[in-house]
Scaffold this motif. Structure first.
Motif, mmCIF file in Angstrom:
data_model
loop_
_atom_site.group_PDB
_atom_site.id
_atom_site.type_symbol
_atom_site.label_atom_id
_atom_site.label_comp_id
_atom_site.label_asym_id
_atom_site.label_seq_id
_atom_site.Cartn_x
_atom_site.Cartn_y
_atom_site.Cartn_z
ATOM 1 N N SER A 47 3.811 -16.795 -28.408
ATOM 2 C CA SER A 47 2.865 -16.792 -29.525
ATOM 3 C C SER A 47 1.459 -17.097 -29.033
ATOM 4 N N ARG A 48 0.493 -16.380 -29.586
ATOM 5 C CA ARG A 48 -0.921 -16.667 -29.316
ATOM 6 C C ARG A 48 -1.515 -17.510 -30.443
ATOM 7 N N ASP A 105 7.709 -31.135 -21.753
ATOM 8 C CA ASP A 105 6.723 -30.362 -22.505
ATOM 9 C C ASP A 105 7.324 -29.123 -23.176
ATOM 10 N N SER A 106 8.661 -29.084 -23.305
ATOM 11 C CA SER A 106 9.300 -28.023 -24.075
ATOM 12 C C SER A 106 9.298 -28.384 -25.555
ATOM 13 N N SER A 120 6.263 -19.510 -30.815
ATOM 14 C CA SER A 120 7.153 -19.352 -29.668
ATOM 15 C C SER A 120 6.474 -19.740 -28.356
ATOM 16 N N THR A 121 7.140 -20.585 -27.590
ATOM 17 C CA THR A 121 6.768 -20.858 -26.201
ATOM 18 C C THR A 121 7.830 -20.280 -25.258
ATOM 19 N N THR A 122 8.646 -19.366 -25.792
ATOM 20 C CA THR A 122 9.759 -18.744 -25.074
ATOM 21 C C THR A 122 9.446 -17.277 -24.833
ATOM 22 N N LEU A 143 0.330 -20.386 -27.040
ATOM 23 C CA LEU A 143 0.763 -21.704 -27.514
ATOM 24 C C LEU A 143 1.433 -22.474 -26.377
ATOM 25 N N ARG A 144 2.232 -21.779 -25.566
ATOM 26 C CA ARG A 144 2.904 -22.429 -24.431
ATOM 27 C C ARG A 144 1.921 -23.178 -23.546
#
Length: 347
Positions: free
Chosen positions: A63-64, A93-94, A50-52, A71-72
């Protein structure tokens, strides 16, 4: 950027569980899949790759990576490595994707999600929240989902149900659909829906946390949190009031349990502009793409173009960057492979 970060940017990586606190019960099926972990009462969602963030939160939901970075942030530092140049040209970059494991320990409330156009106009976001459900487990006597109104419903009628919190009318107006593992459901933005108790899914979504909760009493603290900071009438403008007949439902639902090919496309055709998902079994080649792997059974390896191997087993969740190249899945395993839309499906 250090060489360690450079190295991790181009490798598939196993991700730890990521279960932000939710308002509803669940989590036992996620813990069972992972072989332990967090089965607390209100851990029903595992946000994978997840980048949300959760709505209104600065970090919750992200998410790490194993090195501790979000991760984002890693994707923002090297978007073409993670996402590929064509994806970056279409989506920036999404990742254009949010994947969750969702274990409904109770029925979820009736709710819907905004369309892209509504999100652009009212929420300052390019993305709304179309989603799809891949049923991977069920329990209890009557595992069902609820999707779309059975008949057309006038806006003023829905508004009265929401204002008075008439749960029986809201739920009773929807199509009730029995489900079993292998079934998939596409949920276009604006569609009223609810997931029934005992349904365990892999959920693909556009990368937002936008929900308009029509049935909030008994679930949320108050009406204010149900409407994304908007007034009720504005929020309900995103709702699709049309009835879904048998033909409409057939176009959204697939039954794939009896398909045993090495690669099985899981989602309805209408999902293609939003995300892609396949069930993979045994030896399969993955084309270069950002993706999320969720291993449902067995064990094996993911061999990447750069010579690195990633061990996989039941319960593993992994993120695969575009730079992993044409990776090879090997071994006796079954996995769900989730990807963003192709750049040609730019929305």
């Amino acid at each position: 950027m250090s060489s360690v970060h450079d190295d991790q940017s181009v490798r598939a990586l196993v991700l730890p569980a990521n279960q932000p606190q939710q308002f509803y019960r669940g989590g036992a099926s996620i813990a069972a899949l992972r072989g332990g972990g967090d089965d607390r009462e209100f851990g029903p969602e595992d946000w994978v790759g997840s980048t949300t963030t959760r709505f209104g939160q600065p970090e919750s939901g992200l998410s790490r990576l194993p090195d501790g970075r979000w991760l984002r942030d890693a994707v923002r530092e090297a978007p073409e490595q993670w996402l590929g140049s064509e994806h970056v040209a279409a989506f920036g970059d999404s990742t254009a994707l949010l994947v969750k494991l969702l274990d409904a320990g109770q029925r979820l409330p009736v709710h819907c999600h905004p369309s892209d156009r509504f999100a652009q106009q009212h929420l300052g976001s390019r993305f709304g929240k179309t989603e799809a459900w891949i049923v991977v487990g069920t329990s209890g006597p009557n595992p069902v989902v609820h999707l779309g109104f059975r008949d057309d419903v006038a806006p003023e009628v829905v508004e009265r149900w929401v204002t008075t919190q008439d749960s029986s009318a809201l739920l009773g107006s929807l199509n009730e659909i029995p489900v079993r593992p292998g079934d998939t459901v596409h949920v276009p933005a604006g569609t009223p829906h609810a997931i029934g108790e005992g349904v365990f899914i892999v959920e693909l979504q556009q990368p937002t946390d936008f929900s308009v909760t029509l049935e909030w009493r008994g679930f949320l603290a108050d009406a204010e949190s149900a409407f994304l900071g908007m007034d009720q009438r504005t929020a309900l403008q995103t709702l699709n009031h049309s009835g879904f007949d048998d033909a409409a439902l057939a176009s959204l639902i697939k039954r794939t349990a009896d398909q045993d090919a090495a690669r099985v496309g899981l989602l309805a055709d209408d999902a293609a502009p939003f995300f892609r998902a396949d069930r993979l079994h045994g030896a399969v080649e993955l084309e270069p793409s950002f993706g999320v792997l969720i291993v449902l059974d067995g064990s094996g390896k993911l061999r990447s173009d750069n010579g690195t191997d990633l061990d996989l087993r039941r319960g593993t969740t992994a993120v695969v960057p575009h730079a992993a190249g044409a990776a090879q899945l090997e071994g006796d395993l079954t996995a769900v492979h989730c990807r963003p839309p192709s750049a040609g499906s730019r929305i």
